[in-house]
Design a protein around this motif. Structure first.
Motif, short mmCIF file in Angstrom:
data_model
loop_
_atom_site.label_atom_id
_atom_site.label_comp_id
_atom_site.label_asym_id
_atom_site.label_seq_id
_atom_site.Cartn_x
_atom_site.Cartn_y
_atom_site.Cartn_z
N SER A 199 33.92 19.90 -26.28
CA SER A 199 32.94 19.12 -26.56
C SER A 199 33.22 18.37 -27.85
CB SER A 199 31.62 19.97 -26.71
OG SER A 199 31.24 20.36 -25.61
N VAL A 200 33.44 19.13 -29.13
CA VAL A 200 33.76 18.37 -30.30
C VAL A 200 34.99 17.24 -30.34
CG1 VAL A 200 35.42 20.17 -31.30
CG2 VAL A 200 33.83 18.76 -32.70
N SER A 201 36.01 17.81 -29.20
CA SER A 201 37.25 16.79 -29.20
C SER A 201 36.73 15.42 -28.39
CB SER A 201 38.23 17.55 -28.35
OG SER A 201 38.75 18.66 -29.27
N MET A 202 35.59 15.71 -27.44
CA MET A 202 35.16 14.55 -26.81
C MET A 202 34.54 13.68 -27.87
SD MET A 202 35.78 14.30 -23.61
CE MET A 202 34.59 13.38 -22.89
N TYR A 203 33.92 14.39 -28.88
CA TYR A 203 33.39 13.49 -30.02
C TYR A 203 34.23 12.70 -30.96
CZ TYR A 203 30.43 12.32 -33.98
OH TYR A 203 29.90 11.78 -35.17
N LEU A 204 35.26 13.73 -31.20
CA LEU A 204 36.14 13.11 -32.24
C LEU A 204 37.29 11.94 -31.65
CD1 LEU A 204 36.92 16.36 -34.16
CD2 LEU A 204 35.64 14.37 -34.89
N TYR A 205 37.55 12.46 -30.46
CA TYR A 205 38.73 11.80 -29.80
C TYR A 205 38.61 10.82 -28.66
CZ TYR A 205 40.78 15.07 -32.81
OH TYR A 205 41.07 16.01 -33.86
N PHE A 206 37.62 11.04 -27.62
CA PHE A 206 37.42 10.21 -26.36
C PHE A 206 37.15 8.94 -26.77
CE2 PHE A 206 34.08 9.05 -23.46
CZ PHE A 206 34.94 9.00 -21.97
N PRO A 207 37.94 8.03 -26.36
CA PRO A 207 37.84 6.69 -26.73
C PRO A 207 36.68 5.83 -25.70
CG PRO A 207 39.78 6.88 -25.39
CD PRO A 207 39.01 8.17 -25.43
N GLY A 208 36.21 6.39 -25.02
CA GLY A 208 34.98 5.82 -24.28
C GLY A 208 35.57 5.41 -22.95
N ASP A 209 34.83 5.25 -21.82
CA ASP A 209 35.38 5.24 -20.60
C ASP A 209 34.29 4.34 -19.92
OD1 ASP A 209 36.35 5.64 -18.03
OD2 ASP A 209 35.24 7.19 -17.52
N SER A 210 34.76 3.31 -19.14
CA SER A 210 33.94 2.17 -18.60
C SER A 210 34.30 1.92 -16.80
CB SER A 210 34.23 0.55 -19.08
OG SER A 210 35.74 0.27 -19.13
N ASP A 211 35.10 3.13 -16.45
CA ASP A 211 35.58 3.20 -15.21
C ASP A 211 34.44 3.68 -14.41
OD1 ASP A 211 36.82 3.58 -12.63
OD2 ASP A 211 38.57 4.33 -13.43
N PRO A 212 34.04 3.13 -13.39
CA PRO A 212 32.62 3.49 -12.60
C PRO A 212 32.93 4.38 -11.43
CG PRO A 212 33.22 1.38 -11.73
CD PRO A 212 34.01 1.69 -13.10
N SER A 213 34.44 4.59 -11.27
CA SER A 213 34.83 5.50 -10.07
C SER A 213 34.28 6.84 -10.20
CB SER A 213 36.43 5.62 -10.08
OG SER A 213 37.04 4.39 -10.11
N PRO A 214 33.73 7.20 -9.10
CA PRO A 214 32.97 8.47 -8.94
C PRO A 214 33.96 9.59 -8.66
CG PRO A 214 32.51 7.26 -6.87
CD PRO A 214 33.42 6.32 -7.76
N PHE A 215 33.78 10.84 -8.59
CA PHE A 215 34.48 11.83 -8.29
C PHE A 215 33.88 12.64 -7.27
CE2 PHE A 215 38.38 13.13 -10.39
CZ PHE A 215 38.46 14.61 -9.67
N LEU A 216 32.77 12.87 -7.38
CA LEU A 216 31.83 13.60 -6.18
C LEU A 216 30.59 12.79 -5.69
CD1 LEU A 216 31.70 17.15 -7.96
CD2 LEU A 216 33.02 16.35 -6.09
N THR A 217 30.56 11.78 -6.33
CA THR A 217 29.27 10.98 -5.66
C THR A 217 29.63 9.48 -5.10
OG1 THR A 217 28.77 9.72 -7.80
CG2 THR A 217 27.85 12.00 -7.32
N HIS A 218 28.80 8.68 -4.31
CA HIS A 218 28.99 7.46 -3.90
C HIS A 218 28.26 6.54 -4.82
CE1 HIS A 218 30.35 9.19 -0.09
NE2 HIS A 218 29.61 9.82 -0.10
N THR A 219 27.85 6.95 -5.88
CA THR A 219 27.48 5.85 -6.79
C THR A 219 28.37 5.63 -7.93
OG1 THR A 219 26.15 7.40 -7.92
CG2 THR A 219 25.22 6.43 -6.27
N GLY A 220 28.25 4.67 -8.49
CA GLY A 220 29.22 4.46 -9.66
C GLY A 220 28.79 5.20 -11.10
#
Length: 617
Positions: A276-297
């Motif tokens: 969680s804290v690594s996502m806050y510090l290092y995650f650069p953002g994500d605009s890819d709408p590709s789903p993993f388990l759903t059909h909605t973006g």
């Protein structure tokens, strides 16, 4: 600036090349017993090492232990030198590169894009270890001074080596068993998150050190194009794992496995905090709408989202108040809920975490350290660092560091003996793939915890660096105090290498020595086991662990190599060996990619935290 140096022959090239030549320096000799520890470092070597002369030992006397297992007679055959030349050791950095080379050459398959004999979660950890080592490699040049006498070809060789291992990381992105991992335990998912965030950190570090910041994509390092894909996978698995946060039992905390009866264990909660804290510090953002388990973006996810920080803070608050630490200040494995009988007509029992599993595993003491470091970076609250240093001191004590020079050096101290970290199963040679990975995980997260502090905040105007020099100095001084213990463990791990350079699981037990039966073995005390050792023996088929309708073995069990089958003893020519001495680290699963990663991790800790003057990266 590697690219500019190669293309234009600028003055920056010799500066980087000097770092490659310096690999031949013999800094690892300082790990020899009785050589005075850090004080024996030469003046020439000091340019690439952090000085420990003024540091105060954490526990016991300064210097390394005198143990039978560490005598020159045992070291000589291991290191291919004669007893008259016991000081012939490679530099720590060279030893680290050799360990990584062995790990990748012997265990990674480019055709499959993975380490085929690893299981899904340990493969994620292998990727993390490679990315972290690449960060150490790219930082190496920054510690050294330029020299006009050195050849530019060697700078190119170093860059080529980095690219070689990084392409294996990109290969692993496609070789990782992502579709299976999404259905496994929550801790398995969180290893994936940390692994790809570590890869992103490396890409950004290498780019910042050696490539000019530019809007021209042709001037940036090619690996930057992979950041969006790595970030997307980290985001997907974080979101999946977050479903394990549960407030219906125990007032909060992460569940370990959705396929089993509720068990809130240390590792899953520590991973949730660290991720969680690594996502806050290092995650650069994500605009890819590709789903993993759903059909909605999927909607876009922004960088430095405060919800990640909130999750980390809430997670640590719960963990700290959960009473998951024993009288020695160490994290036990976790909690069951008394009387829980789930299902449609079931009961939550007491609804409380009141049935504690007392098992001690080394990695349970490690992952939280990087989470605590990250929480300080995000909040500036010194209590997180204080909690971390308290835990490190407890761990060092539990390895028997105080007894290392006494007759009690073979006494089991909780997490090892004689100052050497040890897993419960090392003594019997019964470690599964799980436990063979644990010590490497500990030293990876200790290295992250003791890296230089950088305090930063993000706002509408971008990133702001905040200075807290007093805390930085205290943290640095405390970490310096762990140097002798880190060196001691690195040397103990190095002793286990066989003639192929592969590390064993039981650190401090030299290769080419007999399995059992000499006077020293009689001195070794059997570890005290408490509770169910499910990490090595499998999850029991009982109502404490299993769901009421569970009458089959779930995938989490099938993935587990119990490691209890004895291998045929073989000599180094591959023939059945009935005469020659046996290698104690060839018992059970023997030498694996997981044991090799432990050697990589502890050598990296030694180089970055003790011998390097590295101040960033």
């Amino acid at each position: 600036m590697i690219v500019r140096s190669l293309n234009r022959g600028s003055a920056a090239a010799p500066w980087l090349v000097f770092s490659i030549i310096y690999l031949s320096a013999s800094s690892f000799v300082t790990a020899l017993p009785g050589q005075g520890g850090a004080e024996s470092v030469s003046n020439d070597e000091a340019v690439a090492q952090r000085s420990l002369v003024d540091s105060k030992p954490l526990l016991g006397e300064k210097g390394l232990p005198q143990q039978h297992a560490f005598t020159a007679d045992h070291n000589a055959p291991l290191l291919r030198v004669t007893p008259q030349e016991p000081n012939t050791y490679p530099s720590t950095y060279t030893a680290l590169l050799n360990a990584l080379e062995t790990m990748e050459n012997h265990f990674f398959a480019v055709a499959y894009g993975t380490w085929p004999k690893a299981i899904d979660w340990t493969a994620a950890v292998m990727g993390t270890q490679v990315s972290a080592t690449l960060s150490a490699m790219t930082s190496y040049a920054q510690t050294l001074k330029p020299s006009s006498l050195l050849c530019i070809d060697e700078a190119r060789d170093h860059e080529n080596l980095i690219n070689r291992y990084f392409t294996q990381i990109t290969s692993f992105y496609f070789g990782e068993n992502a579709f299976a991992l999404r259905t496994q335990a929550y801790d398995d998912m969180l290893w994936v998150v940390l692994g790809w965030l570590e890869a992103i950190k490396f890409i950004k570090l290498h780019s910042s050190l050696h490539y000019a910041s530019s809007d021209d994509k042709n001037a940036t390092w090619y690996a930057s194009q992979f950041i969006p894909q790595f970030a997307h996978r980290a985001r997907l698995f974080y979101d999946l794992a977050s479903r394990g946060w549960d407030t219906t039992l125990c007032g909060g905390g992460m569940l370990w496995n959705p396929h089993l009866a509720p068990y809130k264990n240390a590792i899953t909660n520590e991973l949730y905090i660290a991720a969680s804290v690594s996502m806050y510090l290092y995650f650069p953002g994500d605009s890819d709408p590709s789903p993993f388990l759903t059909h909605t973006g999927l909607p876009p996810a922004k960088a430095h989202d405060v919800r990640y920080l909130d999750n980390a803070m809430e997670g640590y608050k719960w963990l700290k108040e959960s009473k998951m630490r024993n009288k020695d200040g160490l994290y036990v494995d976790g909690f069951h809920v008394t009387g829980w009988r789930g299902g449609k007509n079931g009961s939550n029992g007491t609804g409380k975490c009141d049935m504690r599993a007392e098992n001690l595993y080394t990695y349970n003491q490690g992952v939280i350290l990087s989470g605590l470091k990250g929480l300080w970076e995000a909040t500036g609250s010194r209590c997180y660092l204080e909690d971390g240093h308290e835990l490190v001191r407890n761990v060092i004590r539990a390895t028997g560091w105080e007894d290392r020079n006494t007759e009690q050096r073979y006494r089991w101290a909780g997490l090892g003996r004689g100052g050497v970290m040890e897993e419960l199963c090392d003594w019997s040679g019964s470690c599964s793939q799980n436990s063979q990975t644990f010590k490497g995980i500990y030293f990876h997260h200790l290295t992250l915890f003791c890296s230089p502090l950088i305090r930063q905040e993000w706002g509408e105007n971008g990133e702001t660096l905040l200075d807290d020099e007093e805390t930085k100095q205290l943290h640095h001084k405390s970490c310096d105090e762990y140097g002798d213990w880190i060196r001691h463990n690195a040397f103990a791990a190095y002793l286990t290498r066989n003639q192929d350079g592969e590390f064993g699981e039981w650190w401090g037990r030299p290769a080419r020595r007999r399995r059992h039966g000499d006077a020293e073995d009689d001195e070794f005390e059997s570890p005290n086991t408490q509770g169910t050792d499910y990490r090595n023996e499998g999850v029991p088929m009982d109502e404490i662990w299993r769901l009421p309708e569970d009458d089959v073995m779930y995938k989490c069990d099938m993935d587990m190599d119990l490691g209890n089958q004895e291998r045929i003893w073989r000599d180094y020519d591959g023939r059945d060996n009935e005469v020659r001495s046996h290698d104690i680290n060839d018992r059970g699963r023997g030498r694996t990619v997981e044991t090799q990663s432990g050697g990589v991790a502890v050598l990296r800790a030694l180089w970055r935290l003790v011998e390097s003057k590295q101040e960033g990266g």
